[in-house]
Every structure is written in structure tokens, then in C-alpha cells.
Enzyme design. Structure first.
Site: not given
Ligand code: NCD
Length: 312
Positions: A59-60, A88, A109, A137
Site C-alpha cells: 500500500r505505501t 553490492k 522505508r 510510520h
Molecule cells: C504497515 C507497516 O509497514 O508498518 N503497513 C502499511 O504500511 N500499511 C503495517 C504492517 O506491516 O503490519
């Protein structure tokens, strides 16, 4: 018109944003929907969003990409580390520096707490934290707060129950920090080994009422306006046996749902593993897919505000 305080800014922690600023973002998210495609296209035209995902994402990443496309911009990025020089041995520092040369804004991320803060110090262009370890997040929490407002028309006065892996779930921390701007009561339910990290919510207890429980409790569900469920974060356990002990300890299904306040809204940042049964999906209480759809709306407003001084 209010000044756009998002312009050129990093989004490392939701703590960096006041209630006023968050509400400004929510108002602009609503406004984006009224814009004609041509007007939206101007907001990201000829701009490039770079993304760097050291951890899996559905999703993100997709909602950021869709959001950037919806404002007329384009995206470049790395989500398969094996196809990049990270494989690498290239450092995060060098990778961010190079992405900074090619992009106007960067979504990161990474598995380490502090990674986005570190990247923001290196990068000339704004960094958006798309998840830093088990720390935060922030854009997930922004869209979570937006979802609550859309659903309940307010946040003040609500009772919000958060269930799941509260130790490692980064969305929970950002959500709690965001909620601390409001007058809410929060009930935290987790197995004893996955309780909230006290050091990370230091100070929050002065701002809002927080109750911690170790078991699903009928009375809590009867009184809560929101139930926010999270998955157990398997990848963060250093000992796989510890994960086996807590795996599948709670499942929300349509039978349990009968004990809830009839208009309770069930949220989840997703991915869902087994903590919400699929028989809940078609109930009007289940709003987790709607929540995911708001992700694109909110992120398109956020990108537009960071990239333009007076966008909408
Ligand atoms: C979450 C995350 O990556 O922290 N996912 C997201 O971005 N919706 C939640 C998760 O991974 O449980």
C-alpha cells in the site's frame, strides 16, 4: 488563506506536526477531490518522486506512486534490493545521496529506527518516512486520523481500542502520537510479551487517558468507537519461537463482532494475516479497505503541499 507550512518539509515523525497542521492537510485532502484533472496535473508536473524501500510494501509504495501520478508527476525507485547496488554493499548514505540527485522528493522505508531522520540530514530534497523500523510510520497515522474523521466526523471524545502487536507495530506509535493532539481515551490490548514500549510513549499519559489490558474484553468492545487491529510483526522477532508462542492469539470474527458497539469502526493498516477473519469484510463496521483508499488521497495532498508553496 493559511500559509502552507508543509512546503519543502521532511515528514520524519508525526510529532513534528501540530493539530492545526494535520487539520490543514485533511482539509486539503478533501479539496484535492474537487480539483479537475488538469488542475491536479499542474501540482506535480515535471517533478520526480524517488522511492527507496528496504522492506516489503504494497500500500505505501503503490499509493505514493498512484498519488504522484494523480498530480501529474512521475516516480523512480528501488523496491527490489537485489536489482540495485545495495546488493553490492552500497550504504544507505550513498544510496540516498544519489537518489537525491535524481528526485524532487524521496520516500524511504528502512528496517532501522532513525533511518529517515538520518536520510533527511543527508538529502537536500524532502524525505518522507514510509516506515522506520518499529519506530514510526507517520503518513499511515495521518491517513488513519483522516479516516477516523471521515467516518466519525470528529476525533475528540472518542474511545479508541488498539489491539495487536503493540511492541513492534510502528503504525501504532505514530497513531498514538497523532491522537495525543485530541481529547481521546485509548485502550491498548496486547499479549503480555507484546506490550507497548513505555519509553516510546513517555509523556503521552499526561496528554490522554491510556488503559493497558492483556486480554480481549467484552466491556471494552461494547464501549469503543474504533477498534484498530494490527498484525503480529513476525519479521521483528529475534527468536522465531517467541513468534510461534503469540501467533494467532487473537482473531476478530463476525461472532465476536456481535459483542461490539453496533457502530464500531474496525480499522487495520494492512496487511491482515489472520487477526481479522474474512467474514468481517462485508460488514459495514469494516473500514480497512476504505482506509487504504484514503491513503492515496491523503498522500496526493501531502505531496502537492510539500512540492508547491501555494498549491490548492
Ligand atoms: C504497515 C507497516 O509497514 O508498518 N503497513 C502499511 O504500511 N500499511 C503495517 C504492517 O506491516 O503490519
Amino acid at each position: 488563506m493559511k500559509t502552507n507550512r508543509f512546503f519543502g518539509r521532511d515528514v520524519v515523525s508525526i510529532n513534528d506536526f501540530s493539530r492545526d497542521e494535520l487539520e490543514f492537510l485533511f482539509e486539503k485532502t478533501n479539496k484535492m477531490k474537487e480539483l479537475k484533472p488538469k488542475e491536479k496535473d499542474e501540482l506535480g508536473k515535471a517533478r520526480i518522486m524517488g522511492y527507496l524501500f528496504y522492506e516489503p510494501s504494497t500500500r505505501t509504495r503503490m499509493s505514493f506512486e498512484a498519488a504522484m501520478a494523480s498530480i501529474g508527476g512521475s516516480s523512480i525507485g528501488i523496491s527490489d534490493l537485489r536489482s540495485s547496488s545495495i546488493e553490492k554493499g552500497e550504504s544507505l548514505q550513498d544510496t540516498v545521496r544519489v537518489m537525491d540527485l535524481y528526485s524532487d522528493i524521496i520516500i524511504l522505508r528502512h528496517q532501522l529506527d532513525g533511518s529517515s531522520k538520518f536520510a533527511a540530514e543527508i538529502s537536500d530534497h524532502p524525505i518522507i518516512n514510509g516506515g522506520s523500523g518499529s519506530e514510526e510510520h507517520p503518513t499511515q497515522a495521518m491517513l488513519d486520523l483522516y479516516t477516523i474523521i471521515k467516518e466519525k466526523k470528529r476525533i475528540d471524545g472518542l474511545k479508541i481500542c488498539i489491539l495487536g502487536d503493540l511492541k513492534y507495530g510502528r503504525t501504532i506509535y505514530s497513531l498514538l502520537y497523532g491522537l495525543s493532539n485530541y481529547d481521546v481515551e485509548v485502550i491498548l490490548i496486547s499479549p503480555p510479551t507484546l506490550k507497548i514500549r513505555q519509553e516510546s510513549i513517555y509523556g503521552l499519559k499526561n496528554k490522554m487517558k491510556i488503559v493497558e489490558l492483556e486480554e480481549i474484553n467484552e466491556t471494552v468492545f461494547q464501549n469503543s468507537d474504533i477498534l484498530y487491529v494490527t498484525r503480529i510483526q513476525k519479521e521483528r522477532f529475534s527468536d522465531p519461537q517467541e513468534y510461534e508462542k503469540v501467533k494467532g492469539v487473537y482473531t476478530i470474527d463476525s461472532t465476536i463482532l456481535k459483542q461490539f458497539k453496533p457502530d464500531i469502526s474496525i480499522m487495520h493498516p494492512l496487511p491482515r494475516i489472520d487477526e481479522i477473519s474474512q467474514d468481517v469484510d462485508n460488514k459495514s463496521n469494516a473500514i480497512y479497505f476504505k482506509q487504504a483508499s484514503y491513503g492515496k488521497d491523503l498522500r496526493s495532498a501531502l505531496l502537492a503541499l510539500i512540492l508547491n508553496e501555494s498549491p490548492i
